[in-house]
Design an enzyme around this catalytic site. Structure first.
Site, PDB file in Angstrom:
ATOM      1  N   SER A   8      72.865  21.720  53.147  1.00 37.85           N
ATOM      2  CA  SER A   8      71.623  21.287  52.535  1.00 37.85           C
ATOM      3  C   SER A   8      71.891  20.403  51.329  1.00 37.85           C
ATOM      4  O   SER A   8      72.711  20.723  50.468  1.00 37.85           O
ATOM      5  CB  SER A   8      70.819  22.534  52.140  1.00 37.85           C
ATOM      6  OG  SER A   8      70.149  22.340  50.933  1.00 37.85           O
ATOM      7  N   LYS A   9      71.190  19.300  51.315  1.00 31.54           N
ATOM      8  CA  LYS A   9      71.339  18.338  50.222  1.00 31.54           C
ATOM      9  C   LYS A   9      70.941  19.000  48.899  1.00 31.54           C
ATOM     10  O   LYS A   9      71.588  18.797  47.878  1.00 31.54           O
ATOM     11  CB  LYS A   9      70.458  17.131  50.535  1.00 31.54           C
ATOM     12  CG  LYS A   9      70.327  16.131  49.435  1.00 31.54           C
ATOM     13  CD  LYS A   9      71.346  15.032  49.533  1.00 31.54           C
ATOM     14  CE  LYS A   9      71.121  14.034  48.410  1.00 31.54           C
ATOM     15  NZ  LYS A   9      72.323  13.316  48.058  1.00 31.54           N
TER      16      LYS A   9
END
Ligand code: GLU
Length: 513
Positions: free
Chosen positions: A285-286
């Site tokens: 996840s960014k």
């Protein structure tokens, strides 16, 4: 039947590696089967719209080499390919579903829904819309519409029975209808939700294979009910297992890290007494700080290496081979090789792949990639980048390492005389001083400052010093580079620095010994 696959990203402003992998599989399957690969922009969530985010999608696909046959920029027979430009497409289908009893108008206010949601939460239940508006008569609905009351259209999920579908990865998936919520199909702003638009668009665009993240697995039974209600054949579903990482985990709301605790729930401390962050297995996840495609590119990863590594995260070719170009993948990719279990992104493995790809570049290609990084610290007018490139290529794992690797050429770092001491080379402070003293006139006498003549002259002079090669070359390298590990050895560095700078550094080193 011609295979038609689609990649349907929402513009978020970056290309998540999991999404790029989905795009890759989608693209490869279309190419392998001689079908069509379609790009559709899913921008109906207008709150999420990020400026320039759509160009990030085009750019990422282009850099990765995934060319689409139909899409907003290239057109095609099923356009427009941007959902917000298809606004008027969805309502007629929603109305058709209202007519057939598979959907209904809902006029519930935000307040009512929030109250019901809070109520459910209090009881520890997941909120489900209570079909409050399903029972409005046709006339009541019409009167509200005529009065301009805001509305949404909801899917009318049967209260009993089962809904299911077949998935290539997960097999037959089935759920009890009473666990499903009456999702909104058309929002108050007139735009469709993803839940509705994906069904309508996939059908209208003739999509035969829907490949997407498994976060949609639980909603797919609802989509199937919509296909049935509209009398359409659903596509073949391929829900992909997620790309995971092992890493720290931050609470999205508070920004606080999850901390390691012992069996009694007490914080685990490191040797300095600081609490230790927990390492967990979670989805990439960014927002947790994991890199996007763009992040990797700007750190100096090659897109070919990223593509190759990503494809193998979740798909196994037949056999042991690991290196594939995109063209080769177009020949061999198949759905059978898709993994049924989650895969883990490893930064280390990514780096290894990249190093292998860098090694395979031609010297010219290498230099093209390396030059912008070298220019961050070196003046190209002063240094022979071509020679430097030859020395660096096999040592480069990611291009972003280069500035640190060559900074010593621009400016010698401060170093301790301890570096001269090297057991293996039989170098001591005394021998180093003697070596550098002997080297000085030898180097001064070199007229043609080429690598070859530096090499030949120094090598010819060593026997007269009574020292071993290493006893001369080691201190020479330290004196002019200030560090133990360098691309190339003493001759190469002397050549790259040029005579003046080499002599300057040698003098400075001698003065300190
Ligand atoms: N717009 C969705 C997303 O970006 C795509 C899901 C799908 O492929 O159906 O997650």
């Amino acid at each position: 039947m011609e295979v038609r696959t689609r990649f349907a990203p929402s513009p978020t402003g970056y290309m998540h590696l999991g999404n790029l992998r989905t795009a890759l599989y989608t693209y490869l399957y279309a190419r392998r089967t001689g079908g069509k690969f379609i790009l559709r922009i899913e921008d109906t969530d207008q709150k999420r719209e990020v400026k320039d985010a759509v160009s990030v999608i085009y750019n990422s696909l282009k850099i990765a080499g995934l060319s689409h046959d139909e899409g907003p920029d290239v057109g095609g027979p099923c356009g427009p390919y941007v959902q917000s430009e298809r606004k008027d497409t969805y309502l007629p289908y929603a109305k058709q579903l209202v007519e057939s009893g598979h959907a209904y108008y809902c006029f519930c206010t935000k307040e009512r829904l929030e109250e019901a949601r809070a109520e459910a939460e209090k009881k520890g239940e997941t909120f489900k819309y209570d079909k409050h508006c399903l029972h409005l008569s046709k006339e009541e609905v019409q009167a509200k519409l005529d009065a301009g009351e805001p509305y949404v259209i909801r899917q009318n999920i049967p209260t009993e029975g089962k809904a299911g579908f077949d998935d290539v990865i997960y097999g037959h998936v089935e759920v009890d209808c009473d666990t499903l919520d009456d999702n909104v199909l058309i929002k108050a702003d007139g735009l469709p939700t993803y839940n509705f638009a994906n069904v309508i668009d996939d059908h209208l665009m003739g999509i035969t294979h829907v490949m997407r993240g498994n976060e949609y697995l639980s909603s797919a039974p609802k989509y199937n009910l919509l296909y049935e209600a509209l009398g359409w054949t659903p596509p073949t579903y391929v829900h992909l297992t997620p790309v995971m990482v092992e890493g720290t985990s931050k609470n999205k709301k508070t920004g606080e890290y999850l901390m390691e605790t012992d069996e009694n729930g007490n914080p685990v401390l490191d040797e300095n007494g600081n609490p230790v962050k927990a390492i967990v297995k979670r989805k990439m996840s960014k927002s947790q700080g994991d890199p996007s495609f763009e992040d990797l590119l700007s750190e100096g990863y090659l897109s070919e290496a990223i593509v190759n590594y990503l494809v193998l995260l979740g798909w196994s070719p037949r056999g042991e081979r690991e290196f594939y170009s995109l063209k080769e993948l177009e020949e061999v990719f198949d759905l059978e090789g898709l993994s049924k279990s989650p895969s883990f992104f490893s930064g280390e493995k990514m780096r290894w792949f990249n190093a292998e790809y860098i090694r395979k570049l031609s010297p010219e290609q290498y230099l093209t990639h390396a030059t912008p990084w070298l220019e961050k610290v070196l003046d190209p007018a002063k240094f022979d980048f071509k020679r430097l490139g030859e020395l660096l290529q096999n040592r480069t794992e990611v291009f972003s390492q280069l500035p640190d690797m060559v900074r010593f050429l621009a400016e010698i770092p401060e170093f301790s005389n301890d570096l001269y001491v090297n057991k293996k080379q039989k170098s001591t402070l005394e021998s180093a001083k003697a070596a550098l003293t002997a080297l000085k006139p030898v180097l001064e006498g070199i007229g043609d400052w080429s690598e070859e003549s530096i090499h030949d002259t120094v090598m010819a002079a060593i026997p007269a010093t009574g020292m071993k090669n290493g006893q001369v070359l080691w201190p020479m390298r330290i004196a002019i580079s200030g560090q133990m590990s360098t691309p190339g050895g003493a001759f190469e560095i002397a050549y790259l620095l040029g005579k003046d700078e080499t002599m300057k550094r040698l003098d400075a080193a001698l003065a300190r010994l």
